[in-house]
Motif scaffolding. Structure first.
Motif, short mmCIF file in Angstrom:
data_model
loop_
_atom_site.label_atom_id
_atom_site.label_comp_id
_atom_site.label_asym_id
_atom_site.label_seq_id
_atom_site.Cartn_x
_atom_site.Cartn_y
_atom_site.Cartn_z
N SER A 1 0.79 -1.24 -0.05
CA SER A 1 -0.03 0.06 0.06
C SER A 1 0.73 1.33 0.14
CB SER A 1 -0.80 -0.18 1.41
OG SER A 1 -0.21 -0.16 2.44
N GLY A 2 2.27 1.26 0.41
CA GLY A 2 2.88 2.36 0.15
C GLY A 2 2.49 3.42 1.14
N PRO A 3 2.52 4.78 0.82
CA PRO A 3 2.09 5.89 1.46
C PRO A 3 0.24 5.95 1.87
CG PRO A 3 2.53 6.64 -0.72
CD PRO A 3 2.80 5.32 -0.60
N GLY A 4 -0.29 4.74 1.10
CA GLY A 4 -1.83 4.74 1.56
C GLY A 4 -2.83 5.57 0.79
N HIS A 5 -2.27 6.27 -0.30
CA HIS A 5 -3.26 7.28 -0.74
C HIS A 5 -4.45 6.58 -1.53
CE1 HIS A 5 -0.02 6.51 -3.50
NE2 HIS A 5 -0.42 7.24 -4.46
#
Length: 286
Positions: free
Chosen positions: A59-63
């Protein structure tokens, strides 16, 4: 260092650099599977996800997870192996309703989580060994659940996909700063289809998403699949169900072992086999 640990190390470096820059991408107006905004389809390829439990793989930074929660009311779990990427997500969206961020190996997470109703990954599937990820997804999704992901097809150096399921050296490029070496599984569409089929998915379509402009030759694959339904099996039984007791079918007999100076006494059965002597109960009736 294994490809799995290399991935964790490289994306931890990447996440730390973004933390140092103070950069957090804005929540998008739509899901973009490719490199360019507005390229290709959006979240509609996941089907109706309103109110459903969704897994964001890497998901990385979740944006993107936040977009699905806000726009569709989805309940999204974003799982990322990199602790710095996880920290970016918590810093920007840790209190976002409908979204939960987990730091860890997604396959391990799926072993203990309630099965999800859909799963997706945006440019992340090339970063995980498919033999590690796909069976975990099969076991962690409900029957018929959609699985949609984008994965690297041609990298920024115009190197095409591999015909073998092996990781290769790639670079994570930042606008400022040195590229970060990592290892990725960059596979042909045929290989992705074979792997997905092997692990219990039905592939519904694969399309190529071309990056804009001649200065970026990178191409992504958008893969749409669905978890195969588990066939129902009728219960096994040795006889029809009834209130009556089973009919006796055991035969009563008497056997004897006769051993003497000439050896062991055996008799030949009518089917040709040798056996100990004896009489059946039926032969005693006179």
């Amino acid at each position: 260092m294994t490809a799995h640990s290399t991935y964790e190390h490289s994306w931890t470096i990447y996440g730390q650099r973004q933390l140092d820059y103070g950069y957090s991408p804005p929540v998008p107006d739509r899901v973009d599977w490719g490199f360019a905004p507005g390229e290709g389809p959006g979240a509609e390829v996941l089907g109706d996800i309103r109110g459903k439990r969704i897994l964001d793989v890497g998901s990385g930074p979740g944006h993107h997870a936040v977009h699905l929660a806000r726009e569709y009311g989805a309940l999204v779990d974003g799982v990322d192996l990199s602790p710095t990427q996880h920290r970016r997500a918590l810093n920007a969206h840790g209190s976002e309703p409908g979204v939960r961020f987990v730091c860890g190996d997604v396959a391990e997470h799926l072993r203990h989580a309630e099965p999800y109703e859909a799963a997706y990954g945006i440019r992340t599937f090339a970063c995980v060994d498919p033999h590690h990820l796909l069976p975990a997804l099969r076991d962690g999704l409900v029957d018929g659940a959609p699985l949609v992901f984008s994965a690297l097809h041609t990298d920024a150096d115009a190197q095409g996909p591999s015909d073998e399921v092996v990781p290769r050296r790639e670079l994570i490029r930042l606008r400022d700063g040195e590229p970060i070496p990592t290892r990725m599984w960059v596979l042909t569409p045929r290989l992705w289809e074979e792997l997905l089929t092997e692990y219990g998915f039905r592939v519904e379509g694969i399309e190529l998403l071309t990056a804009p402009g001649p200065d970026h030759p990178g191409i992504l694959q958008l893969v749409r699949a669905r978890r195969q339904r588990t066939p129902s099996r009728p219960p096994l039984t040795s006889r029809p169900r009834t209130a009556r007791p089973p009919v006796p079918h055991a035969a009563i007999g008497v056997g004897a072992i006769v051993f003497g100076e000439r050896g062991l006494l055996l008799g030949r059965h009518r089917h040709g086999t040798w056996e100990l002597t004896g009489v059946r109960a039926g032969s005693l009736r006179g």
